[in-house]
Design a protein around this motif. Structure first.
Motif, short mmCIF file in Angstrom:
data_model
loop_
_atom_site.label_atom_id
_atom_site.label_comp_id
_atom_site.label_asym_id
_atom_site.label_seq_id
_atom_site.Cartn_x
_atom_site.Cartn_y
_atom_site.Cartn_z
N SER A 73 3.04 4.88 -5.39
CA SER A 73 3.08 5.54 -6.70
C SER A 73 1.80 6.32 -6.97
O SER A 73 1.81 7.33 -7.66
CB SER A 73 3.34 4.53 -7.82
N LEU A 74 0.69 5.86 -6.39
CA LEU A 74 -0.58 6.57 -6.54
C LEU A 74 -0.64 7.82 -5.66
O LEU A 74 -1.17 8.85 -6.06
CB LEU A 74 -1.76 5.65 -6.21
N ARG A 75 -0.12 7.69 -4.44
CA ARG A 75 -0.12 8.83 -3.51
C ARG A 75 1.01 8.64 -2.51
O ARG A 75 0.91 7.83 -1.60
CB ARG A 75 -1.46 8.96 -2.80
N GLY A 76 2.06 9.37 -2.70
CA GLY A 76 3.28 9.20 -1.91
C GLY A 76 3.16 9.48 -0.43
O GLY A 76 3.98 9.03 0.36
N ASP A 77 2.12 10.21 -0.02
CA ASP A 77 2.01 10.57 1.39
C ASP A 77 1.26 9.55 2.23
O ASP A 77 1.11 9.73 3.44
CB ASP A 77 1.35 11.94 1.55
N VAL A 78 0.81 8.46 1.64
CA VAL A 78 0.08 7.44 2.41
C VAL A 78 1.05 6.74 3.37
O VAL A 78 2.19 6.47 3.04
CB VAL A 78 -0.61 6.41 1.48
N MET A 79 0.56 6.52 4.58
CA MET A 79 1.34 5.80 5.59
C MET A 79 0.97 4.32 5.50
O MET A 79 -0.20 3.96 5.71
CB MET A 79 1.02 6.31 6.99
N VAL A 80 1.93 3.49 5.17
CA VAL A 80 1.67 2.06 5.04
C VAL A 80 2.37 1.32 6.17
O VAL A 80 3.57 1.51 6.40
CB VAL A 80 2.14 1.51 3.68
N ILE A 81 1.59 0.53 6.86
CA ILE A 81 2.11 -0.32 7.94
C ILE A 81 1.99 -1.76 7.46
O ILE A 81 0.90 -2.23 7.15
CB ILE A 81 1.30 -0.12 9.24
N MET A 82 3.13 -2.41 7.34
CA MET A 82 3.14 -3.80 6.90
C MET A 82 3.04 -4.70 8.12
O MET A 82 3.55 -4.37 9.19
CB MET A 82 4.43 -4.11 6.13
N MET A 83 2.38 -5.84 7.94
CA MET A 83 2.29 -6.81 9.02
C MET A 83 2.49 -8.21 8.45
O MET A 83 2.24 -8.46 7.28
CB MET A 83 0.97 -6.69 9.76
N SER A 84 2.96 -9.08 9.31
CA SER A 84 3.22 -10.45 8.91
C SER A 84 3.15 -11.34 10.14
O SER A 84 3.35 -10.88 11.26
CB SER A 84 4.61 -10.56 8.27
N GLU A 85 2.87 -12.60 9.90
CA GLU A 85 2.85 -13.56 11.01
C GLU A 85 4.26 -13.95 11.41
O GLU A 85 4.46 -14.49 12.50
CB GLU A 85 2.04 -14.78 10.61
N THR A 86 5.23 -13.71 10.54
CA THR A 86 6.63 -13.96 10.87
C THR A 86 7.42 -12.69 10.56
O THR A 86 7.05 -11.92 9.68
CB THR A 86 7.20 -15.13 10.04
N VAL A 87 8.50 -12.51 11.27
CA VAL A 87 9.30 -11.30 11.07
C VAL A 87 10.77 -11.67 11.00
O VAL A 87 11.22 -12.62 11.62
CB VAL A 87 9.03 -10.27 12.20
N SER A 88 11.47 -10.91 10.16
CA SER A 88 12.92 -11.05 10.07
C SER A 88 13.47 -9.67 9.74
O SER A 88 12.75 -8.79 9.26
CB SER A 88 13.32 -12.04 8.97
N ARG A 96 10.75 -1.26 4.68
CA ARG A 96 11.15 0.14 4.86
C ARG A 96 11.72 0.72 3.56
O ARG A 96 11.44 1.85 3.19
CB ARG A 96 12.18 0.26 5.99
N ALA A 97 12.53 -0.09 2.85
CA ALA A 97 13.13 0.37 1.59
C ALA A 97 12.06 0.67 0.54
O ALA A 97 12.25 1.53 -0.31
CB ALA A 97 14.11 -0.68 1.07
N HIS A 98 10.93 -0.02 0.62
CA HIS A 98 9.84 0.20 -0.33
C HIS A 98 8.87 1.29 0.13
O HIS A 98 7.90 1.57 -0.55
CB HIS A 98 9.09 -1.10 -0.58
N GLY A 99 9.12 1.86 1.31
CA GLY A 99 8.31 2.99 1.74
C GLY A 99 7.37 2.75 2.92
O GLY A 99 6.59 3.65 3.28
N ALA A 100 7.43 1.59 3.53
CA ALA A 100 6.57 1.35 4.70
C ALA A 100 7.06 2.18 5.87
O ALA A 100 8.26 2.36 6.06
CB ALA A 100 6.58 -0.13 5.08
N MET A 101 6.14 2.69 6.65
CA MET A 101 6.53 3.47 7.83
C MET A 101 6.77 2.57 9.03
O MET A 101 7.44 2.96 9.96
CB MET A 101 5.51 4.56 8.16
#
Length: 144
Positions: A73-88, A96-101
């Motif tokens: 919302s602050l800057r739509g062009d930022v590339m966000v990479i989410m990480m987690s110790e577990t994945v599903s 992805r639905a929230h905008g993570a690349m």
């Protein structure tokens, strides 16, 4: 020495992990900063032109998806990479639905997957910049 103008913000509650990634990215020639909370990340993000944010999905006081939404919302062009110790699949799709690349497993010793994700983000940024510059050039030529 910074050979790359790309700014990366690392967000994780684990201070030692943040410091390790900062050091790694600095050695690779990037500008890197770290935050151990979502609030600290937002404050840093508002002060600096970060192109890429690498964020843990689980953060104290605000989860990573809410942080992702706030940054977008602050800057739509930022590339966000989410990480987690577990994945599903659900975690990946929600990110992805929230905008993570991208969504990656939280790296421990091997940063290969992280490197690949960062390079994809940089390639996308460069592609977008090229398209924007081409459009500006076309507009200038039309009005000349």
């Amino acid at each position: 020495m910074h050979t790359n103008q790309t700014r990366i913000l690392i967000v994780d509650e684990d201070q030692s992990f943040v410091v390790a990634l900062q050091s790694y990215f600095e050695q690779m020639g990037y500008y890197a900063s770290g935050a151990t909370s979502a609030q600290q990340a937002i404050e840093l993000f508002e002060q600096q032109p970060y192109k890429i944010v690498l964020s843990n999905e689980m953060l104290p006081s605000m989860n990573g998806l809410l942080l992702l939404e706030e940054l977008k919302s602050l800057r739509g062009d930022v590339m966000v990479i989410m990480m987690s110790e577990t994945v599903s699949l659900t975690k990946i799709l929600m990110s992805r639905a929230h905008g993570a690349m991208d969504f990656i497993l939280k790296p421990t010793d091997d940063f290969l997957e992280l490197d690949q994700s960062i390079r994809r983000a940089i390639n996308m940024i460069e592609r977008w910049n090229k398209l924007i510059n081409n459009q500006k050039q076309l507009s200038t030529n039309v009005h000349a």
